[in-house]
Enzyme design. Sequence first.
Site, short mmCIF file in Angstrom:
data_model
loop_
_atom_site.label_atom_id
_atom_site.label_comp_id
_atom_site.label_asym_id
_atom_site.label_seq_id
_atom_site.Cartn_x
_atom_site.Cartn_y
_atom_site.Cartn_z
N SER A 24 -2.59 3.90 13.38
CA SER A 24 -1.27 4.03 14.00
C SER A 24 -1.24 5.21 14.97
CB SER A 24 -0.21 4.23 12.93
OG SER A 24 1.01 4.56 13.56
N HIS A 44 4.81 -2.72 16.79
CA HIS A 44 5.79 -2.81 15.69
C HIS A 44 7.11 -2.25 16.20
CE1 HIS A 44 6.88 -1.08 11.42
NE2 HIS A 44 7.73 -2.02 11.82
N HIS A 89 -2.21 0.15 16.29
CA HIS A 89 -0.86 -0.11 15.79
C HIS A 89 0.09 0.83 16.53
CE1 HIS A 89 2.10 -1.56 12.87
NE2 HIS A 89 2.55 -0.31 12.80
N MET A 128 10.26 3.20 18.01
CA MET A 128 11.48 3.48 17.23
C MET A 128 12.61 3.90 18.15
SD MET A 128 9.79 5.86 14.31
CE MET A 128 8.28 5.40 13.48
N MET A 183 10.69 -1.10 15.83
CA MET A 183 11.73 -0.67 14.89
C MET A 183 12.97 -0.36 15.72
SD MET A 183 9.26 1.59 12.49
CE MET A 183 7.93 1.50 13.69
N MET A 242 6.34 -3.37 5.01
CA MET A 242 6.52 -1.91 4.96
C MET A 242 6.34 -1.42 3.53
SD MET A 242 6.91 -1.18 8.07
CE MET A 242 6.93 0.58 7.68
N ASP A 247 3.95 2.05 17.08
CA ASP A 247 5.27 2.11 16.44
C ASP A 247 6.35 2.53 17.44
OD1 ASP A 247 4.72 1.51 13.63
OD2 ASP A 247 3.49 3.33 13.69
N ASP A 284 1.84 -1.51 5.96
CA ASP A 284 2.16 -0.40 6.86
C ASP A 284 2.85 0.73 6.10
OD1 ASP A 284 2.61 1.15 9.05
OD2 ASP A 284 4.03 -0.21 10.02
C1 DX5 Z 1 6.32 4.00 9.83
C2 DX5 Z 1 5.37 3.32 10.76
C3 DX5 Z 1 3.95 3.35 10.32
C4 DX5 Z 1 3.37 4.72 10.21
C5 DX5 Z 1 2.38 4.70 9.09
O1 DX5 Z 1 7.61 3.72 10.21
O2 DX5 Z 1 5.72 1.94 10.90
O3 DX5 Z 1 3.15 2.53 11.15
O4 DX5 Z 1 2.74 5.17 11.38
O5 DX5 Z 1 1.99 5.97 8.89
P1 DX5 Z 1 1.17 6.49 7.63
O6 DX5 Z 1 -0.11 5.70 7.59
O7 DX5 Z 1 0.99 7.92 7.95
O8 DX5 Z 1 2.02 6.24 6.41
ZN ZN Z 2 4.28 0.52 11.92
#
Ligand code: DX5
Ligand code: ZN
Length: 223
Positions: free
Chosen positions: A8, A66, A33, A37, A68, A137, A35, A175
């Site tokens: 990620s 991903h 990956h 947000m 969010m 998740m 993320d 994830d």
């Molecule tokens: C959290 C993200 C994850 C995050 C995972 O909202 O969707 O992808 O980066 O991070 P770790 O592996 O540090 O838990």
């Molecule tokens: Zn993620």
Amino acid sequence: MKPIIAPSILSADFGNLQRDIEMINNSNADWFHVDVMDGVFVPNISFGFPVMKTLQQHAKKTLDVHLMIVDPDRYIKAFAQAGANILSVHYETCTHLHRSLQAIKAEGMKAGVAINPHTSVQLLKDIIADIDLVCMMSVNPGFGGQQFIENTYSKCAELKSLIIQKNSSCLIEIDGGVNDKTAPVLLAVGADVLVAGNYVFSAKNPEATIASLKNTTPHTLQA
Ligand code: DX5
Ligand code: ZN
């Protein structure tokens, strides 16, 4: 079958983003990956199209995005143009999930659905055949480096049964909180894709950490 490993980017050093992208390019990782947000669906704001542009320029592997964000339909085309190969929307943000998945596929991307820790796997029963990837998740979305929620193991097994029962080719991605302790058990209960942020980027040797995740041997929890 070895797992698909998706580091990620959220945990990368954004002052050295190109360096960290090259590290992943040169590693045993399979996907990036990514993320995104919005500070509304989750209590954090990460990054958007400027970072996607850097990834598009330098990343040589699948971009697994991903989202969010609320109302993700508004941005499906833009993420396709920004180079996303897989686009996951949250179940909790889509009133017309089937329509959203069709829109993602119409843009030439694989369609993913992310589910929060409280969202039942059974809610996917009537759509699982249309999903390419479920991003399960295993922490509450919003931040890297959180503690793994143990209930994920049974959820993952339940999802695997549903996928088999419905004859779906959907992959299970886990994830949040993936590390050398959780990964072997996750593989034993049916996970196909492991996302890892903190575990990879806080390691002394991120490339070796990715390689060890790739070579994880499945095993069940000790009683
Ligand atoms: C959290 C993200 C994850 C995050 C995972 O909202 O969707 O992808 O980066 O991070 P770790 O592996 O540090 O838990
Ligand atoms: Zn993620």
